[in-house]
Design a protein around this motif. Structure first.
Motif, PDB file in Angstrom:
ATOM      1  N   THR A 109       0.834  -1.205   0.000  1.00 46.93           N
ATOM      2  CA  THR A 109       0.000   0.000   0.000  1.00 46.93           C
ATOM      3  C   THR A 109       0.867   1.252   0.000  1.00 46.93           C
ATOM      4  O   THR A 109       0.536   2.250  -0.662  1.00 46.93           O
ATOM      5  N   GLY A 110       1.998   1.209   0.728  1.00 52.42           N
ATOM      6  CA  GLY A 110       2.904   2.358   0.749  1.00 52.42           C
ATOM      7  C   GLY A 110       3.457   2.683  -0.629  1.00 52.42           C
ATOM      8  O   GLY A 110       3.542   3.858  -1.013  1.00 52.42           O
ATOM      9  N   VAL A 111       3.821   1.661  -1.396  1.00 51.85           N
ATOM     10  CA  VAL A 111       4.324   1.892  -2.759  1.00 51.85           C
ATOM     11  C   VAL A 111       3.220   2.502  -3.627  1.00 51.85           C
ATOM     12  O   VAL A 111       3.475   3.417  -4.430  1.00 51.85           O
ATOM     13  N   ILE A 112       2.002   2.011  -3.459  1.00 51.08           N
ATOM     14  CA  ILE A 112       0.875   2.556  -4.222  1.00 51.08           C
ATOM     15  C   ILE A 112       0.665   4.034  -3.888  1.00 51.08           C
ATOM     16  O   ILE A 112       0.394   4.859  -4.771  1.00 51.08           O
ATOM     17  N   LEU A 113       0.835   4.394  -2.615  1.00 51.13           N
ATOM     18  CA  LEU A 113       0.661   5.797  -2.208  1.00 51.13           C
ATOM     19  C   LEU A 113       1.758   6.684  -2.801  1.00 51.13           C
ATOM     20  O   LEU A 113       1.511   7.851  -3.123  1.00 51.13           O
ATOM     21  N   VAL A 114       2.970   6.146  -2.928  1.00 52.99           N
ATOM     22  CA  VAL A 114       4.047   6.917  -3.565  1.00 52.99           C
ATOM     23  C   VAL A 114       3.690   7.209  -5.024  1.00 52.99           C
ATOM     24  O   VAL A 114       3.859   8.340  -5.510  1.00 52.99           O
ATOM     25  N   ILE A 115       3.188   6.203  -5.730  1.00 55.66           N
ATOM     26  CA  ILE A 115       2.773   6.412  -7.124  1.00 55.66           C
ATOM     27  C   ILE A 115       1.617   7.404  -7.183  1.00 55.66           C
ATOM     28  O   ILE A 115       1.552   8.248  -8.091  1.00 55.66           O
ATOM     29  N   LEU A 116       0.696   7.323  -6.212  1.00 57.87           N
ATOM     30  CA  LEU A 116      -0.409   8.282  -6.145  1.00 57.87           C
ATOM     31  C   LEU A 116       0.119   9.707  -6.048  1.00 57.87           C
ATOM     32  O   LEU A 116      -0.370  10.611  -6.749  1.00 57.87           O
ATOM     33  N   ALA A 117       1.128   9.923  -5.206  1.00 60.91           N
ATOM     34  CA  ALA A 117       1.696  11.261  -5.052  1.00 60.91           C
ATOM     35  C   ALA A 117       2.334  11.740  -6.352  1.00 60.91           C
ATOM     36  O   ALA A 117       2.150  12.905  -6.768  1.00 60.91           O
ATOM     37  N   LEU A 118       3.079  10.870  -7.041  1.00 61.01           N
ATOM     38  CA  LEU A 118       3.742  11.262  -8.290  1.00 61.01           C
ATOM     39  C   LEU A 118       2.725  11.573  -9.387  1.00 61.01           C
ATOM     40  O   LEU A 118       2.839  12.596 -10.081  1.00 61.01           O
ATOM     41  N   VAL A 119       1.746  10.692  -9.533  1.00 61.84           N
ATOM     42  CA  VAL A 119       0.755  10.892 -10.588  1.00 61.84           C
ATOM     43  C   VAL A 119      -0.077  12.146 -10.320  1.00 61.84           C
ATOM     44  O   VAL A 119      -0.362  12.931 -11.241  1.00 61.84           O
ATOM     45  N   SER A 120      -0.452  12.381  -9.073  1.00 61.65           N
ATOM     46  CA  SER A 120      -1.236  13.575  -8.736  1.00 61.65           C
ATOM     47  C   SER A 120      -0.440  14.836  -9.010  1.00 61.65           C
ATOM     48  O   SER A 120      -0.978  15.822  -9.540  1.00 61.65           O
ATOM     49  N   ALA A 121       0.854  14.819  -8.669  1.00 58.63           N
ATOM     50  CA  ALA A 121       1.699  15.981  -8.943  1.00 58.63           C
ATOM     51  C   ALA A 121       1.812  16.238 -10.441  1.00 58.63           C
ATOM     52  O   ALA A 121       1.812  17.390 -10.903  1.00 58.63           O
ATOM     53  N   SER A 122       1.874  15.156 -11.215  1.00 55.91           N
ATOM     54  CA  SER A 122       1.946  15.300 -12.664  1.00 55.91           C
ATOM     55  C   SER A 122       0.658  15.905 -13.219  1.00 55.91           C
ATOM     56  O   SER A 122       0.689  16.819 -14.050  1.00 55.91           O
ATOM     57  N   TYR A 123      -0.498  15.427 -12.742  1.00 50.22           N
ATOM     58  CA  TYR A 123      -1.768  15.941 -13.254  1.00 50.22           C
ATOM     59  C   TYR A 123      -2.071  17.349 -12.758  1.00 50.22           C
ATOM     60  O   TYR A 123      -2.831  18.078 -13.415  1.00 50.22           O
ATOM     61  N   ARG A 124      -1.489  17.751 -11.637  1.00 46.91           N
ATOM     62  CA  ARG A 124      -1.613  19.153 -11.216  1.00 46.91           C
ATOM     63  C   ARG A 124      -0.992  20.078 -12.267  1.00 46.91           C
ATOM     64  O   ARG A 124      -1.481  21.185 -12.513  1.00 46.91           O
ATOM     65  N   GLN A 125       0.082  19.620 -12.887  1.00 46.80           N
ATOM     66  CA  GLN A 125       0.709  20.413 -13.946  1.00 46.80           C
ATOM     67  C   GLN A 125      -0.087  20.324 -15.244  1.00 46.80           C
ATOM     68  O   GLN A 125      -0.160  21.298 -16.005  1.00 46.80           O
ATOM     69  N   VAL A 126      -0.693  19.165 -15.498  1.00 49.85           N
ATOM     70  CA  VAL A 126      -1.474  18.992 -16.727  1.00 49.85           C
ATOM     71  C   VAL A 126      -2.614  19.996 -16.787  1.00 49.85           C
ATOM     72  O   VAL A 126      -2.826  20.679 -17.803  1.00 49.85           O
ATOM     73  N   VAL A 127      -3.385  20.114 -15.701  1.00 51.53           N
ATOM     74  CA  VAL A 127      -4.575  20.972 -15.721  1.00 51.53           C
ATOM     75  C   VAL A 127      -4.211  22.454 -15.752  1.00 51.53           C
ATOM     76  O   VAL A 127      -5.024  23.287 -16.165  1.00 51.53           O
ATOM     77  N   MET A 128      -2.997  22.799 -15.333  1.00 51.28           N
ATOM     78  CA  MET A 128      -2.572  24.197 -15.415  1.00 51.28           C
ATOM     79  C   MET A 128      -2.050  24.538 -16.806  1.00 51.28           C
ATOM     80  O   MET A 128      -2.170  25.674 -17.266  1.00 51.28           O
TER      81      MET A 128
ATOM     82  N   PHE B 102     -15.353  23.095 -14.958  1.00 49.19           N
ATOM     83  CA  PHE B 102     -15.064  23.904 -13.781  1.00 49.19           C
ATOM     84  C   PHE B 102     -15.400  25.368 -14.041  1.00 49.19           C
ATOM     85  O   PHE B 102     -15.385  25.836 -15.181  1.00 49.19           O
ATOM     86  N   GLN B 103     -15.671  26.077 -12.969  1.00 49.18           N
ATOM     87  CA  GLN B 103     -15.839  27.519 -13.074  1.00 49.18           C
ATOM     88  C   GLN B 103     -14.470  28.166 -13.276  1.00 49.18           C
ATOM     89  O   GLN B 103     -13.438  27.598 -12.947  1.00 49.18           O
ATOM     90  N   LYS B 104     -14.450  29.367 -13.807  1.00 52.08           N
ATOM     91  CA  LYS B 104     -13.193  30.061 -14.070  1.00 52.08           C
ATOM     92  C   LYS B 104     -12.569  30.541 -12.772  1.00 52.08           C
ATOM     93  O   LYS B 104     -13.285  30.946 -11.852  1.00 52.08           O
ATOM     94  N   PRO B 105     -11.216  30.541 -12.649  1.00 51.77           N
ATOM     95  CA  PRO B 105     -10.226  30.003 -13.594  1.00 51.77           C
ATOM     96  C   PRO B 105     -10.184  28.482 -13.543  1.00 51.77           C
ATOM     97  O   PRO B 105      -9.951  27.902 -12.478  1.00 51.77           O
ATOM     98  N   GLU B 106     -10.418  27.846 -14.682  1.00 52.09           N
ATOM     99  CA  GLU B 106     -10.583  26.399 -14.729  1.00 52.09           C
ATOM    100  C   GLU B 106      -9.355  25.647 -14.229  1.00 52.09           C
ATOM    101  O   GLU B 106      -9.472  24.695 -13.443  1.00 52.09           O
ATOM    102  N   GLY B 107      -8.163  26.045 -14.697  1.00 53.64           N
ATOM    103  CA  GLY B 107      -6.949  25.329 -14.326  1.00 53.64           C
ATOM    104  C   GLY B 107      -6.676  25.369 -12.837  1.00 53.64           C
ATOM    105  O   GLY B 107      -6.336  24.354 -12.215  1.00 53.64           O
ATOM    106  N   VAL B 108      -6.815  26.533 -12.234  1.00 53.37           N
ATOM    107  CA  VAL B 108      -6.555  26.686 -10.796  1.00 53.37           C
ATOM    108  C   VAL B 108      -7.545  25.851  -9.985  1.00 53.37           C
ATOM    109  O   VAL B 108      -7.171  25.139  -9.034  1.00 53.37           O
TER     110      VAL B 108
END
Length: 653
Positions: free
Chosen positions: A77-96, A260-266
């Motif tokens: 589960t810990g390894v899965i959570l590490v991947i969760l953190a990496l993927v979420s950080a990547s998608y935070r950049q995608v939506v911006m 999403f409402q504006k600003p959509e990315g944020v």
């Protein structure tokens, strides 16, 4: 006198009954979601995976590792959570960076080109379909765990849930978003209460423990040396692959940024952050409770492991039973609505891919309630088919699950890494490292899943995946070929003058008002020659037509063309080619009277011969087919109304 206007068709009346009044395009902006509603509407898929993610890990570990499975559960589960953190950080950049819907598809298209992007498109489309099957199937497990009498109806309950959620989504984004947000927050609250209560009880009194080796119906527990004999690398990898299903749904926000409402990315970035934190907390908490209580899954999937955990945490008192049923109810609710993520993401993604001409154009059209209705219906149909094939068993559906979504994660990670490497904006090095790490870790998960779960059903995805990518590219090739024929050179002069020689043929089958309308149109075209044509199938009918035609006062000649094989489309095709051959340099226009009747009964009582003949003629270079409709049904309605209006006038007089 009021204008009755165009009467509603049967399909329009059904839409108004089940979906409500149609929304206008200018109301699209008001259909955007606030952050709290968007979190509830777009995150059920990700957050609800807490209910079955740890259980799927234990399904693989217990038969091979024995009681050591509970020690392995937490590090996996810990390894899965590490991947969760990496993927979420990547998608935070995608939506911006890419504020339009599309997620990893948009990232791949912008950085690797449209053809490579079809890998991401195929991955996400497959994942969405499987999600709509898995979530309601797991929800039904939660229901029958609390109400065992419903177990024989597992499949029927699951299918009905998919149909109901499909209908809710057809009613509109805002309406479905608000309804589903409540289930998400209820589940988060109840699982948080379960985790905190379990933590307090374990610290103060100690939680009760199950004895997995002596539970009837539970998954068998390996009796050997556990870590030494049972927990081979392959078993651990298979357990990790099963647990990776907990991360599906993270990409849904990036695929629906435009709701999403504006600003959509944020706003989308904030929702991704909150969603990842909630998922991480719940996943870690449930895994820890499973580790402490030794709760185990069952062979027939009933009761669920989460159900066993809730029993252990809340006990057998009155309050405990109430809290247990609240946990089960909230779990069933979010799992039933968890596939709403796909009903938001799939149609938006399919529309985006269709705009790029890799999917059929009807998927780009908004329907009665401003949603992509065709995409919603297609998704529901595919998911229902998959559920029937697998009999709605969660363990049978999970092997189809993670390959698609982690392929999407990989494409997003590599694409954003290339973007930052090319742009080299502020802090690009750290962003580059995050995205490369997300891409590599996701690729490893895809490889693990493809190998470890190949014999359990992953082979089907491995086969379907390249076939789907190939199909998307072939569709695009077809669209491009059609466009190349229709496109005109910008430098060429366009001649809009009338054809120098125009031959007009009017296909007739009788002498009536429909034929008269077609002849009037033919005269209006100012043709060099206007000819009526009848294809002879019944000689007696043809003779009667000739007699009536001769009594009809006009100068249009009538040709009787023998058609012994009764293949009217081929006869029309051959006639037009012969006319073009006899009149070099001319153009031929064929007018086909078509009587239109009621939409349902009319299709049973009358054929569509005019449509078939028009398609055959339209294939000929230099020929055009025009269908001339004559609406019978509206005239019947007008005739039926006329006596009533006359009677009312007589009464007034």
């Amino acid at each position: 006198m009021t204008n009755p206007g165009i009467p509603l068709s049967f399909s329009d009346r059904c839409k108004r009954t089940f979906l409500g009044k149609p929304l206008t395009t200018d109301q699209l902006e008001s259909e955007r979601l606030s952050n709290p509603v968007a979190l509830g509407a777009l995150s059920p898929d990700a957050i609800s995976s807490t209910a079955y993610g740890p259980e799927q890990i234990m399904l693989e570990l217990l038969p091979a590792a024995g009681m050591a499975a509970f020690a392995l559960l937490l590090p996996i589960t810990g390894v899965i959570l590490v991947i969760l953190a990496l993927v979420s950080a990547s998608y935070r950049q995608v939506v911006m960076t890419y504020v339009r819907s599309g997620g990893s598809y948009t990232v791949a298209r912008e950085n690797f080109g449209p053809r490579v992007a079809q890998v991401a498109a195929a991955a996400l489309l497959i994942d969405y379909v499987v999600t709509v099957a898995v979530q309601p199937a797991a929800a039904t497990v939660a229901v029958v765990s609390a109400i065992p009498v419903l177990r024989p109806y597992h499949l029927e309950i699951t299918l009905a849930a998919v149909v109901l959620i499909c209908l809710v989504n057809l009613r509109g984004v805002r309406r479905s978003g608000r309804a589903f947000a409540m289930t998400t927050y209820a589940f988060v609250a109840m699982i948080a209460v379960t985790i905190l209560t379990g933590f307090v009880r374990e610290i103060i009194w100690g939680l009760p423990k199950y004895d997995p080796q002596h539970i009837a119906g539970a998954v068998p527990v390996h009796q050997g040396g556990g870590l030494v004999m049972g927990a081979t690398v392959l078993i651990v990898l298979r357990a990790f692959a099963n647990g990776g299903a907990s991360l599906t749904g993270i990409e849904a926000v990036s695929n629906s940024v435009d709701v999403f409402q504006k600003p959509e990315g944020v706003n989308a970035r904030r929702v991704i952050t909150v969603m990842a934190c909630i998922l991480g907390f719940l996943l870690a908490g449930v895994a820890w409770l499973a580790h402490v209580t030794h709760a185990v899954p069952y062979l027939d999937e009933y009761p669920s492991m989460l159900s066993e955990i809730a029993h252990a945490v809340f006990g057998n008192g009155v309050l405990g039973h109430v809290l247990y049923f609240l946990v089960q109810a909230s779990t069933a609710a979010i799992l039933f609505t968890g596939c709403n993520t796909s009903f938001n993401g799939f149609p938006a993604l399919a529309s985006f891919v269709a705009e790029d001409r890799f999917l059929p154009r009807p998927l780009t059209k908004r329907g009665h309630r401003l949603v992509f209705s065709n995409g919603i219906l297609l998704l529901a149909g595919l998911a229902l088919t998959l559920l029937v094939i697998t009999e709605a068993k969660v363990s049978a559906l999970v092997p189809f699950f993670a390959i698609g979504v982690f392929t999407g994660f990989s494409m997003a990670g590599y694409g954003m890494a290339k973007h930052h490497y090319k742009q080299r904006g502020p802090g690009w090095r750290s962003k580059f490292v995050v995205n490369v790490s997300a891409g590599i870790s996701s690729t490893i998960v895809v490889a693990i899943f493809a190998v470890a779960k190949f014999t359990e059903g992953a082979w089907l995805v491995v086969v379907v995946f390249p076939v789907l990518v190939f199909t998307l590219i072939r569709l695009n090739k077809k669209y491009r070929a059609e466009a190349s024929v229709l496109e005109m050179s910008h430098g060429a002069d366009i001649d809009l003058d009338r054809h120098p020689q125009l031959q007009v043929l009017v296909f007739v089958d009788s002498v009536d008002l429909a034929e008269v309308e077609a002849l009037r149109l033919g005269y209006g075209l100012h043709a060099d020659e206007l000819t009526a044509v009848h294809f002879v199938i019944d000689v007696d009918h043809a003779m009667r037509l000739r007699e009536r035609w001769d009594r009809f006062e006009h100068d249009t000649p009538l040709w009787l063309i023998n058609c012994p094989d009764r293949h009217l489309s081929r006869a029309a095709h051959e006639l037009v080619r012969r006319v073009l051959s006899d009149h070099p340099g001319s153009k031929v226009t064929v007018l086909l009277p078509r009587r239109t009747f009621s939409p349902l009964l009319g299709r049973l009582l009358h054929d569509r011969t005019a449509d078939k003949m028009a398609r055959a003629v339209s294939r000929i270079r230099g020929a055009t087919a025009i269908i001339v409709p004559y609406d019978i049904e509206s005239r019947i309605t007008a005739q039926d109304r006329q006596p009533a209006s006359v009677a009312r006038m007589q009464t007034v007089t």
